[in-house]
Design a protein around this motif. Structure first.
Motif, short mmCIF file in Angstrom:
data_model
loop_
_atom_site.label_atom_id
_atom_site.label_comp_id
_atom_site.label_asym_id
_atom_site.label_seq_id
_atom_site.Cartn_x
_atom_site.Cartn_y
_atom_site.Cartn_z
N LYS A 112 6.38 8.51 -5.46
CA LYS A 112 6.52 7.34 -6.33
C LYS A 112 6.38 6.08 -5.50
O LYS A 112 6.59 6.10 -4.28
CB LYS A 112 7.89 7.36 -7.01
N ASP A 113 6.00 4.98 -6.16
CA ASP A 113 5.97 3.69 -5.48
C ASP A 113 7.36 3.42 -4.91
O ASP A 113 8.36 3.61 -5.60
CB ASP A 113 5.64 2.56 -6.47
N GLY A 114 7.42 3.00 -3.67
CA GLY A 114 8.71 2.70 -3.08
C GLY A 114 8.65 2.57 -1.57
O GLY A 114 7.60 2.71 -0.95
N THR A 115 9.81 2.30 -1.01
CA THR A 115 9.94 2.15 0.44
C THR A 115 10.39 3.48 1.02
O THR A 115 11.35 4.09 0.55
CB THR A 115 10.97 1.05 0.77
N PHE A 129 6.62 0.17 2.45
CA PHE A 129 6.48 0.24 0.99
C PHE A 129 5.06 0.67 0.67
O PHE A 129 4.10 0.07 1.14
CB PHE A 129 6.77 -1.12 0.34
N ILE A 130 4.93 1.73 -0.12
CA ILE A 130 3.61 2.20 -0.53
C ILE A 130 3.53 2.25 -2.05
O ILE A 130 4.56 2.37 -2.73
CB ILE A 130 3.25 3.58 0.05
N THR A 131 2.31 2.15 -2.56
CA THR A 131 2.07 2.31 -3.99
C THR A 131 1.06 3.43 -4.20
O THR A 131 0.11 3.57 -3.43
CB THR A 131 1.53 1.01 -4.63
N ALA A 132 1.30 4.22 -5.22
CA ALA A 132 0.37 5.29 -5.56
C ALA A 132 -0.85 4.68 -6.25
O ALA A 132 -0.73 3.74 -7.03
CB ALA A 132 1.06 6.29 -6.49
N ASP A 133 -2.04 5.21 -5.92
CA ASP A 133 -3.27 4.66 -6.48
C ASP A 133 -4.17 5.78 -6.99
O ASP A 133 -5.38 5.79 -6.75
CB ASP A 133 -3.99 3.82 -5.41
N GLY A 134 -3.58 6.76 -7.66
CA GLY A 134 -4.36 7.83 -8.27
C GLY A 134 -4.80 8.90 -7.29
O GLY A 134 -4.16 9.13 -6.27
N GLN A 135 -5.91 9.54 -7.65
CA GLN A 135 -6.42 10.64 -6.83
C GLN A 135 -7.87 10.43 -6.45
O GLN A 135 -8.62 9.77 -7.16
CB GLN A 135 -6.29 11.97 -7.58
N ALA A 136 -8.23 10.98 -5.31
CA ALA A 136 -9.62 11.04 -4.85
C ALA A 136 -9.88 12.52 -4.57
O ALA A 136 -9.38 13.07 -3.59
CB ALA A 136 -9.82 10.20 -3.60
N VAL A 141 -3.83 9.22 -3.39
CA VAL A 141 -4.16 8.02 -2.61
C VAL A 141 -3.01 7.03 -2.72
O VAL A 141 -2.47 6.83 -3.81
CB VAL A 141 -5.47 7.38 -3.11
N TYR A 142 -2.66 6.42 -1.60
CA TYR A 142 -1.58 5.43 -1.54
C TYR A 142 -2.06 4.23 -0.74
O TYR A 142 -2.90 4.36 0.15
CB TYR A 142 -0.34 6.02 -0.84
N HIS A 143 -1.47 3.06 -1.05
CA HIS A 143 -1.79 1.85 -0.29
C HIS A 143 -0.50 1.17 0.17
O HIS A 143 0.51 1.20 -0.54
CB HIS A 143 -2.60 0.87 -1.13
N ALA A 144 -0.58 0.57 1.34
CA ALA A 144 0.50 -0.27 1.87
C ALA A 144 -0.14 -1.60 2.24
O ALA A 144 -1.17 -1.64 2.91
CB ALA A 144 1.14 0.36 3.09
N VAL A 145 0.46 -2.69 1.78
CA VAL A 145 -0.07 -4.03 2.04
C VAL A 145 0.83 -4.74 3.03
O VAL A 145 2.05 -4.80 2.83
CB VAL A 145 -0.16 -4.85 0.73
#
Length: 153
Positions: A112-115, A129-136, A141-145
Protein backbone atom coordinates in the motif's frame (compact mmCIF):
# COMPACT_ATOMS: atom_id res chain seq x y z
CA UNK A 1 -7.37 34.89 -7.10
CA UNK A 2 -6.30 37.75 -4.82
CA UNK A 3 -3.38 40.01 -5.63
CA UNK A 4 -0.45 40.37 -3.25
CA UNK A 5 1.54 43.56 -3.41
CA UNK A 6 5.27 43.32 -4.02
CA UNK A 7 5.92 45.02 -0.67
CA UNK A 8 3.78 42.47 1.20
CA UNK A 9 5.41 39.56 -0.66
CA UNK A 10 8.94 40.78 0.14
CA UNK A 11 8.00 41.38 3.77
CA UNK A 12 6.53 37.89 4.09
CA UNK A 13 9.56 36.32 2.37
CA UNK A 14 11.93 38.11 4.75
CA UNK A 15 9.92 36.91 7.76
CA UNK A 16 9.87 33.33 6.44
CA UNK A 17 13.63 33.40 5.83
CA UNK A 18 14.16 34.62 9.40
CA UNK A 19 12.09 31.76 10.79
CA UNK A 20 14.01 29.19 8.73
CA UNK A 21 17.38 30.58 9.84
CA UNK A 22 16.16 30.66 13.44
CA UNK A 23 15.27 26.97 13.24
CA UNK A 24 18.96 26.12 12.80
CA UNK A 25 18.41 23.78 9.87
CA UNK A 26 15.40 21.94 11.30
CA UNK A 27 13.38 22.31 8.12
CA UNK A 28 11.27 19.84 6.15
CA UNK A 29 11.26 17.26 8.95
CA UNK A 30 14.85 16.23 8.39
CA UNK A 31 16.06 17.21 11.86
CA UNK A 32 14.04 16.61 14.97
CA UNK A 33 14.61 18.59 18.17
CA UNK A 34 13.21 18.57 21.69
CA UNK A 35 13.28 21.14 24.48
CA UNK A 36 16.31 20.73 26.75
CA UNK A 37 16.81 23.40 29.37
CA UNK A 38 14.97 25.96 27.25
CA UNK A 39 17.04 25.30 24.11
CA UNK A 40 16.44 22.98 21.18
CA UNK A 41 18.79 20.00 21.10
CA UNK A 42 19.24 17.95 17.95
CA UNK A 43 18.30 14.36 18.74
CA UNK A 44 18.52 12.76 15.32
CA UNK A 45 18.82 13.26 11.62
CA UNK A 46 16.61 11.43 9.15
CA UNK A 47 18.88 8.86 7.44
CA UNK A 48 17.29 9.62 4.06
CA UNK A 49 18.51 13.23 4.31
CA UNK A 50 22.08 12.02 3.71
CA UNK A 51 21.10 10.09 0.57
CA UNK A 52 20.68 11.89 -2.73
CA UNK A 53 20.71 11.32 -6.48
CA UNK A 54 24.38 10.37 -6.52
CA UNK A 55 23.85 7.95 -3.62
CA UNK A 56 21.09 5.98 -5.34
CA UNK A 57 22.26 6.12 -8.97
CA UNK A 58 25.01 3.46 -8.68
CA UNK A 59 22.41 1.06 -7.24
CA UNK A 60 19.90 1.06 -10.10
CA UNK A 61 19.03 -2.60 -10.77
CA UNK A 62 19.78 -3.69 -7.20
CA UNK A 63 17.37 -4.92 -4.53
CA UNK A 64 15.98 -2.98 -1.58
CA UNK A 65 14.08 -4.60 1.30
CA UNK A 66 10.86 -2.77 2.27
CA UNK A 67 9.43 -3.63 5.69
CA UNK A 68 10.81 -5.90 8.37
CA UNK A 69 10.63 -9.52 9.44
CA UNK A 70 7.99 -11.72 7.85
CA UNK A 71 6.36 -8.70 6.19
CA UNK A 72 9.51 -7.71 4.29
CA UNK A 73 9.21 -7.36 0.51
CA UNK A 74 12.08 -7.10 -1.95
CA UNK A 75 11.76 -4.37 -4.58
CA UNK A 76 14.28 -3.58 -7.32
CA UNK A 77 15.24 0.00 -8.13
CA UNK A 78 14.78 -0.07 -11.91
CA UNK A 79 14.97 3.59 -12.94
CA UNK A 80 15.66 7.12 -11.77
CA UNK A 81 14.38 10.30 -13.43
CA UNK A 82 15.66 13.83 -12.79
CA UNK A 83 12.44 15.83 -12.38
CA UNK A 84 13.90 19.32 -12.11
CA UNK A 85 12.88 21.80 -14.82
CA UNK A 86 15.22 21.74 -17.83
CA UNK A 87 16.85 25.07 -17.00
CA UNK A 88 17.63 23.88 -13.46
CA UNK A 89 19.14 20.65 -14.84
CA UNK A 90 21.46 22.60 -17.08
CA UNK A 91 22.49 24.91 -14.25
CA UNK A 92 22.99 21.99 -11.80
CA UNK A 93 22.08 24.26 -8.93
CA UNK A 94 23.71 23.06 -5.75
CA UNK A 95 21.34 22.09 -2.99
CA UNK A 96 18.29 21.25 -5.12
CA UNK A 97 17.19 17.65 -5.50
CA UNK A 98 14.12 16.59 -7.43
CA UNK A 99 14.03 13.03 -8.71
CA UNK A 100 11.76 10.04 -8.97
CA UNK A 101 12.83 6.47 -8.25
CA UNK A 102 10.94 3.58 -9.84
CA UNK A 103 10.83 0.23 -8.04
CA UNK A 104 9.34 -3.05 -9.22
CA UNK A 105 8.49 -6.18 -7.29
CA UNK A 106 6.57 -9.43 -7.27
CA UNK A 107 3.03 -9.31 -8.62
CA UNK A 108 1.75 -10.93 -5.43
CA UNK A 109 -0.03 -8.78 -2.79
CA UNK A 110 1.02 -5.21 -3.69
CA UNK A 111 2.27 -2.87 -0.99
CA UNK A 112 0.00 0.00 0.00
CA UNK A 113 1.04 3.62 -0.38
CA UNK A 114 3.00 4.55 2.71
CA UNK A 115 6.28 4.99 4.50
CA UNK A 116 8.39 1.86 4.87
CA UNK A 117 11.58 0.93 6.67
CA UNK A 118 14.01 0.24 3.84
CA UNK A 119 17.30 -1.63 3.90
CA UNK A 120 19.93 -1.75 1.20
CA UNK A 121 23.19 -3.70 1.41
CA UNK A 122 25.26 -0.57 0.76
CA UNK A 123 23.06 2.41 1.65
CA UNK A 124 21.92 1.06 5.02
CA UNK A 125 18.57 1.65 6.72
CA UNK A 126 16.24 4.58 6.05
CA UNK A 127 12.53 5.36 5.72
CA UNK A 128 10.96 5.98 2.31
CA UNK A 129 7.44 6.87 1.18
CA UNK A 130 6.34 4.96 -1.92
CA UNK A 131 3.18 4.96 -3.98
CA UNK A 132 1.81 2.02 -5.93
CA UNK A 133 1.51 2.68 -9.67
CA UNK A 134 -0.18 -0.44 -11.05
CA UNK A 135 1.49 -3.29 -12.86
CA UNK A 136 3.94 -3.75 -15.70
CA UNK A 137 3.53 -7.30 -16.92
CA UNK A 138 3.68 -9.52 -13.85
CA UNK A 139 5.44 -6.92 -11.68
CA UNK A 140 4.00 -4.30 -9.32
CA UNK A 141 5.37 -0.80 -9.94
CA UNK A 142 6.09 1.76 -7.21
CA UNK A 143 7.47 5.30 -7.20
CA UNK A 144 9.29 7.36 -4.58
CA UNK A 145 9.66 11.10 -5.11
CA UNK A 146 12.54 13.06 -3.59
CA UNK A 147 11.97 16.82 -3.77
CA UNK A 148 13.97 18.91 -1.37
CA UNK A 149 16.44 21.66 -0.77
CA UNK A 150 19.65 20.32 0.72
CA UNK A 151 21.37 22.43 3.35
CA UNK A 152 25.12 22.11 2.98
CA UNK A 153 27.14 22.97 6.10
Amino acid sequence: MSKVSRRKFIGTAALTAGVVVGMDGAVLGQIRSVPSGGKAAVVGVDALSRLGWSSFLPFVNTDFTFGQGGNAVTLRLTDMTDSRPLDARRARKAGQENFVMKFTGSGRAPLKDGTYEVNHFNLGDFQLFITADGQAGKLNVYHAVINRVVVID
